[in-house]
Enzyme design. Structure first.
Site, PDB file in Angstrom:
ATOM      1  N   MET A  30       0.736  -0.893   0.035  1.00 60.15           N
ATOM      2  CA  MET A  30      -0.007  -0.049   0.033  1.00 60.15           C
ATOM      3  C   MET A  30       0.977   1.184  -0.127  1.00 60.15           C
ATOM      4  SD  MET A  30      -3.412  -0.993   2.099  1.00 60.15           S
ATOM      5  CE  MET A  30      -2.860  -0.952   3.603  1.00 60.15           C
ATOM      6  N   GLY A  31       2.137   1.199  -0.586  1.00 55.76           N
ATOM      7  CA  GLY A  31       2.916   2.224  -0.509  1.00 55.76           C
ATOM      8  C   GLY A  31       3.482   2.635   0.799  1.00 55.76           C
ATOM      9  N   HIS A  34       8.990   1.219   3.302  1.00 58.22           N
ATOM     10  CA  HIS A  34      10.061   1.112   4.196  1.00 58.22           C
ATOM     11  C   HIS A  34      11.196  -0.008   4.016  1.00 58.22           C
ATOM     12  CE1 HIS A  34       8.015  -1.886   6.233  1.00 58.22           C
ATOM     13  NE2 HIS A  34       6.939  -1.010   6.394  1.00 58.22           N
ATOM     14  N   HIS A  37       9.523  -3.569   3.355  1.00 59.48           N
ATOM     15  CA  HIS A  37       8.954  -3.765   1.867  1.00 59.48           C
ATOM     16  C   HIS A  37      10.194  -4.090   0.895  1.00 59.48           C
ATOM     17  CE1 HIS A  37       5.740  -0.829   3.230  1.00 59.48           C
ATOM     18  NE2 HIS A  37       5.014  -2.058   2.874  1.00 59.48           N
ATOM     19  N   LYS A 150       5.200  -9.706   9.451  1.00 59.51           N
ATOM     20  CA  LYS A 150       4.552  -8.649  10.395  1.00 59.51           C
ATOM     21  C   LYS A 150       3.139  -8.902  10.580  1.00 59.51           C
ATOM     22  CE  LYS A 150       4.100  -4.283  10.428  1.00 59.51           C
ATOM     23  NZ  LYS A 150       2.590  -4.086  11.222  1.00 59.51           N
ATOM     24  N   ASP A 151       2.558  -9.089   9.175  1.00 58.15           N
ATOM     25  CA  ASP A 151       0.950  -9.284   9.046  1.00 58.15           C
ATOM     26  C   ASP A 151       0.811 -10.753   9.297  1.00 58.15           C
ATOM     27  OD1 ASP A 151       0.090  -6.444   9.073  1.00 58.15           O
ATOM     28  OD2 ASP A 151       1.439  -6.463   7.316  1.00 58.15           O
ATOM     29  N   GLN A 154      -2.574 -12.134   8.214  1.00 57.71           N
ATOM     30  CA  GLN A 154      -2.714 -11.821   6.879  1.00 57.71           C
ATOM     31  C   GLN A 154      -2.042 -12.785   6.014  1.00 57.71           C
ATOM     32  OE1 GLN A 154      -2.705  -7.894   4.509  1.00 57.71           O
ATOM     33  NE2 GLN A 154      -0.745  -8.440   4.344  1.00 57.71           N
ATOM     34  N   SER A 186       7.015  -0.390  10.018  1.00 60.94           N
ATOM     35  CA  SER A 186       5.718  -0.453   9.589  1.00 60.94           C
ATOM     36  C   SER A 186       5.432   1.026   8.807  1.00 60.94           C
ATOM     37  CB  SER A 186       4.592  -0.472  10.631  1.00 60.94           C
ATOM     38  OG  SER A 186       3.453  -0.087  10.442  1.00 60.94           O
ATOM     39  N   SER A 187       4.714   1.074   7.762  1.00 55.97           N
ATOM     40  CA  SER A 187       4.502   2.258   7.317  1.00 55.97           C
ATOM     41  C   SER A 187       3.795   3.140   8.413  1.00 55.97           C
ATOM     42  CB  SER A 187       3.423   2.306   6.203  1.00 55.97           C
ATOM     43  OG  SER A 187       4.047   1.259   5.282  1.00 55.97           O
TER      44      SER A 187
HETATM   45  O1  PAF Z   1      -0.109  -5.719   3.645  1.00 60.08           O
HETATM   46  C1  PAF Z   1      -0.491  -4.809   2.886  1.00 60.08           C
HETATM   47  O2  PAF Z   1       0.033  -3.968   2.563  1.00 60.08           O
HETATM   48  C2  PAF Z   1      -1.848  -4.787   2.300  1.00 60.08           C
HETATM   49  O3  PAF Z   1      -2.706  -5.639   3.174  1.00 60.08           O
HETATM   50  C3  PAF Z   1      -1.785  -5.635   1.081  1.00 60.08           C
HETATM   51  C4  PAF Z   1      -1.574  -7.118   1.042  1.00 60.08           C
HETATM   52  C5  PAF Z   1      -1.013  -4.944   0.090  1.00 60.08           C
HETATM   53  C6  PAF Z   1      -3.423  -5.570   0.385  1.00 60.08           C
HETATM   54  O4  PAF Z   1      -4.101  -4.459   0.116  1.00 60.08           O
END
Ligand code: PAF
Length: 279
Positions: A30-31, A34, A37, A150-151, A154, A186-187
């Site tokens: 999601m931009g 850091h 990513h 970290k997620d 998810q 984290s962003s």
């Molecule tokens: O982890 C994230 O940044 C978001 O949940 C993802 C996987 C890009 C989906 O929008």
């Protein structure tokens, strides 16, 4: 650097690579990129013939509109950062490109793993994640996809969605990157003040505290002591759960082979999450 804003232009760029059976690594983001990513992108660059990084702040996964509004957006800085580490294709679509009018989606049954922890406190969040990741997977059709641990929850949800939709994609879960202080990258850290960054360290300290107790106490006992330890800090705890890392079911009397502790807490107005696999 190539920045594509439409699925058509991205697909045109990818077509010759796919025809040549090249591997495509995909890093959805999601931009507000850091080091965490960048570590995913660097790994993708070493393991794939070509790498696509999507930058899309997905509205459907925010259950709090203020959080969506405040989410940092800095496309040019993100592109510059990516440029500094290698050759990647950036996909920065509009909402309409990701969610076209003919987009048929009905909520996916995630066997309950979307209902606990993040799912309990952010109702609908994981259906939003599943929807966007499904659409992005359909657009990019990668061979490999990279996600940060970290997620943690998810990653479990995306593993299940990949299986349920039969996507022929290899998922690669990468370790959490931390600042030297221990704060997970984290962003959202961009929104912390200097003193909040210090306050936030209680999260990692609590995770490590739990690790030291594991050998001598049950998950239930550890959870009680950890809640007390955490409460000495300044953060407002949302949840602290010790779960089996596969089923995400809470552990009580006994540890599982794959035990993970997950924490979500507010540091001022910023909601932070972190986790640790307990060894
Ligand atoms: O982890 C994230 O940044 C978001 O949940 C993802 C996987 C890009 C989906 O929008």
């Amino acid at each position: 650097m190539n920045v594509f804003t439409t699925r058509k232009s991205l697909n045109e760029a990818l077509a010759p690579l796919k025809e040549a059976k090249k591997s495509v690594g995909f890093v959805p983001t999601m931009g507000a990129l850091h080091e965490g990513h960048l570590a995913l992108v660097k790994r993708a660059l070493t393991e794939s013939d070509c790498v696509v990084v999507s930058i899309f702040v997905n509205p459907t996964q925010f259950n709090n509109m203020q959080d969506l509004d405040k989410y940092p957006r800095m496309l040019q800085a993100d592109v510059d950062l990516l440029n500094s580490i290698g050759e990647v294709l950036v996909f920065a679509p509009t909402v309409e490109e990701v969610y076209p009018e003919n987009d048929a989606y009905s909520p996916l049954d995630l066997d309950g793993i979307d209902q606990v922890m993040e799912g309990e406190f952010r109702p609908g969040h994981f259906q939003g994640v599943v929807h966007v990741v499904r659409n992005l997977f359909q657009i990019v059709q990668p061979t490999h996809a990279y996600f940060g641990l970290k997620d943690f929850q998810q990653v479990a949800v995306i593993r299940l969605l990949t299986k349920k939709y039969n996507f022929p994609i290899q998922l690669i879960a990468c370790p959490t990157l931390r600042e030297t202080s221990g704060l997970a990258m984290s962003s959202r850290n961009l929104r912390l003040t200097e003193s909040e960054r210090k306050d936030a360290l209680i999260i990692f300290q609590t995770l490590k505290f739990i690790q030291t107790l594991k050998a001598s106490k049950s998950p239930k006992e550890v959870k009680e002591l950890a809640m007390e330890y955490f409460s000495a800090g300044k953060l407002r705890l949302e949840y602290l759960e010790i779960v089996d890392g596969s089923s995400l079911k809470a552990l009580d009397a006994a540890w599982s082979e794959y035990s993970v502790v997950c924490i979500a807490a507010y540091c001022g107005a910023v909601r932070l999450i972190d986790n640790l696999e307990l060894v």
